[in-house]
Design a protein around this motif. Structure first.
Motif, mmCIF file in Angstrom:
data_model
loop_
_atom_site.group_PDB
_atom_site.id
_atom_site.type_symbol
_atom_site.label_atom_id
_atom_site.label_comp_id
_atom_site.label_asym_id
_atom_site.label_seq_id
_atom_site.Cartn_x
_atom_site.Cartn_y
_atom_site.Cartn_z
ATOM 1 N N ARG A 274 -9.951 -3.270 0.825
ATOM 2 C CA ARG A 274 -9.788 -1.823 0.966
ATOM 3 C C ARG A 274 -8.814 -1.558 2.104
ATOM 4 O O ARG A 274 -8.805 -2.278 3.108
ATOM 5 C CB ARG A 274 -11.134 -1.146 1.227
ATOM 6 N N PHE A 275 -8.006 -0.502 1.941
ATOM 7 C CA PHE A 275 -6.898 -0.268 2.843
ATOM 8 C C PHE A 275 -7.049 1.060 3.594
ATOM 9 O O PHE A 275 -7.609 2.017 3.077
ATOM 10 C CB PHE A 275 -5.587 -0.248 2.055
ATOM 11 N N ARG B 182 -8.338 -5.786 -10.431
ATOM 12 C CA ARG B 182 -8.410 -4.343 -10.635
ATOM 13 C C ARG B 182 -7.728 -3.671 -9.444
ATOM 14 O O ARG B 182 -7.956 -4.037 -8.299
ATOM 15 C CB ARG B 182 -9.852 -3.857 -10.750
ATOM 16 N N VAL B 183 -6.900 -2.684 -9.743
ATOM 17 C CA VAL B 183 -6.165 -1.954 -8.720
ATOM 18 C C VAL B 183 -6.704 -0.533 -8.697
ATOM 19 O O VAL B 183 -6.724 0.137 -9.737
ATOM 20 C CB VAL B 183 -4.651 -1.944 -9.012
ATOM 21 N N GLY B 184 -7.152 -0.058 -7.526
ATOM 22 C CA GLY B 184 -7.774 1.254 -7.421
ATOM 23 C C GLY B 184 -6.884 2.268 -6.725
ATOM 24 O O GLY B 184 -6.311 1.983 -5.669
ATOM 25 N N ILE C 70 0.833 -1.168 0.000
ATOM 26 C CA ILE C 70 0.000 0.000 0.000
ATOM 27 C C ILE C 70 0.873 1.225 0.000
ATOM 28 O O ILE C 70 1.843 1.279 0.664
ATOM 29 C CB ILE C 70 -0.817 0.075 1.277
ATOM 30 N N VAL C 71 0.452 2.242 -0.727
ATOM 31 C CA VAL C 71 1.256 3.438 -0.765
ATOM 32 C C VAL C 71 0.390 4.647 -1.032
ATOM 33 O O VAL C 71 -0.536 4.563 -1.802
ATOM 34 C CB VAL C 71 2.330 3.310 -1.826
ATOM 35 N N GLY C 72 0.673 5.775 -0.425
ATOM 36 C CA GLY C 72 -0.002 7.021 -0.771
ATOM 37 C C GLY C 72 1.040 8.049 -1.104
ATOM 38 O O GLY C 72 2.026 8.172 -0.420
ATOM 39 N N PHE C 73 0.836 8.813 -2.162
ATOM 40 C CA PHE C 73 1.779 9.842 -2.574
ATOM 41 C C PHE C 73 1.107 11.200 -2.400
ATOM 42 O O PHE C 73 0.516 11.748 -3.321
ATOM 43 C CB PHE C 73 2.203 9.630 -4.027
ATOM 44 N N GLY D 169 -2.817 9.502 -6.280
ATOM 45 C CA GLY D 169 -1.912 8.402 -6.565
ATOM 46 C C GLY D 169 -1.817 7.365 -5.474
ATOM 47 O O GLY D 169 -1.090 6.383 -5.621
ATOM 48 N N GLY D 170 -2.537 7.539 -4.361
ATOM 49 C CA GLY D 170 -2.468 6.577 -3.266
ATOM 50 C C GLY D 170 -3.251 5.313 -3.579
ATOM 51 O O GLY D 170 -4.393 5.363 -4.026
ATOM 52 N N LEU D 171 -2.650 4.162 -3.342
ATOM 53 C CA LEU D 171 -3.319 2.886 -3.570
ATOM 54 C C LEU D 171 -4.403 2.672 -2.518
ATOM 55 O O LEU D 171 -4.158 2.786 -1.321
ATOM 56 C CB LEU D 171 -2.297 1.755 -3.507
ATOM 57 N N GLN D 172 -5.629 2.353 -2.966
ATOM 58 C CA GLN D 172 -6.763 2.269 -2.078
ATOM 59 C C GLN D 172 -7.436 0.899 -2.040
ATOM 60 O O GLN D 172 -8.040 0.533 -1.039
ATOM 61 C CB GLN D 172 -7.827 3.303 -2.493
#
Length: 211
Positions: free
Chosen positions: A183-184, A158-160, A10-13, A165-168
Motif C-alpha cells: 500500500r502506498f 491485482r492493481v488497486g 505510483i500515481v494519483g490523478f 484514478g490514483g494508484l493505491q
C-alpha cells in the motif's frame, strides 16, 4: 523479497474519475512518467503443517522513472535496496553486505515492474498478461493481471485504484502461494529526479553475485 521484484510506480490523478480499473490502469501507463512514494508491505506465507499463516511487515520508499527505471528502498525492519537503471537490476542486502546483479530484461518480463514501469499501453501489456476488471473491494477498483507465461515466479497481480484514478495498492501472489500486499502513501507525481537516483555502486567490501 528477492522472489518478488517489487517494482513500482505510483500515481494519483486528482479531480479525474474513471469508469473502471482498466481505464485507470491505461491512464496511469500513459501519464505516469515519474513518481515517488512511501510504502508498507505485508508478506503472508501459506499455512503449513496445521500452523497459521505468518505475515512479515516492512516499509520504505521508492522512486521510478519510465521506461523501466526504479529504486525501491526498504528501511524497516531490515535495510534492503533494489535498483534498476533500464539495463541492470541490483539487489543489495545491507545485513549481509551482499549485492546480486542481474540482467533487467531477464528479471522483469512478467513482474509487477513490467505492469507499472515498462509497457507503454494496455495493448503492449497484453502481450505478456491477461487483464481483467475485478469487483470493487475496500473502496478500490481492481484490475487483475495474470502472466501468460505460467512457468514464472508470479501467479497473479491485482492493481488497486482509488475512485479518482490514483494508484493505491498492489496485491501479488507468487508461484508458491505467498501473498505480498503493498500500500502506498505520500504520493508525488512527476517529481524532478536526478539521473543519479538510479545509479548503483556496490558498497566497499560487499560481495557481488552476478546471475
Amino acid at each position: 523479497m528477492k522472489k518478488i521484484i517489487t517494482a513500482i510506480a505510483i500515481v494519483g490523478f486528482a479531480g479525474l474519475t474513471w469508469a473502471d480499473g482498466l481505464q485507470s490502469l491505461e491512464a496511469f501507463m500513459k501519464n505516469a512518467q515519474a513518481g515517488r512514494a512511501d510504502f508498507t508491505q505485508a508478506v503472508t506465507s501459506p499455512a503449513k503443517d496445521g500452523q497459521a499463516p505468518r505475515t512479515k511487515n516492512s516499509s520504505g520508499h521508492f522512486e521510478f522513472q519510465r521506461p523501466g527505471k526504479f529504486k525501491f528502498v526498504y528501511t524497516k525492519p531490515f535495510e534492503q535496496t533494489i535498483v534498476a537503471d533500464g539495463k541492470t537490476l541490483w539487489l543489495y542486502d545491507a545485513d549481509l553486505n551482499q549485492v546480486t546483479e542481474r540482467s533487467q530484461g531477464q528479471a522483469l518480463g512478467s513482474t509487477p515492474a513490467a505492469i507499472l514501469t515498462s509497457a507503454a499501453d494496455l495493448k503492449a501489456l497484453q502481450s505478456s498478461f491477461e487483464l481483467s476488471n475485478q469487483a470493487d473491494e475496500g473502496g478500490l477498483q481492481w484490475v487483475q493481471a495474470t502472466p501468460k507465461d505460467r512457468n514464472g515466479q508470479l501467479q497473479s497481480v491485482r492493481v488497486g485504484f482509488a475512485a479518482d484514478g490514483g494508484l493505491q495498492a498492489l496485491d501479488i501472489i507468487d508461484s508458491f502461494g505467498q501473498r505480498s500486499l503493498l500500500r502506498f502513501g505520500q504520493l508525488q507525481i512527476q517529481p524532478s529526479l536526478p539521473a543519479s537516483t538510479f545509479v548503483f555502486k556496490a558498497p566497499a567490501g560487499a560481495d557481488v553475485l552476478k546471475q
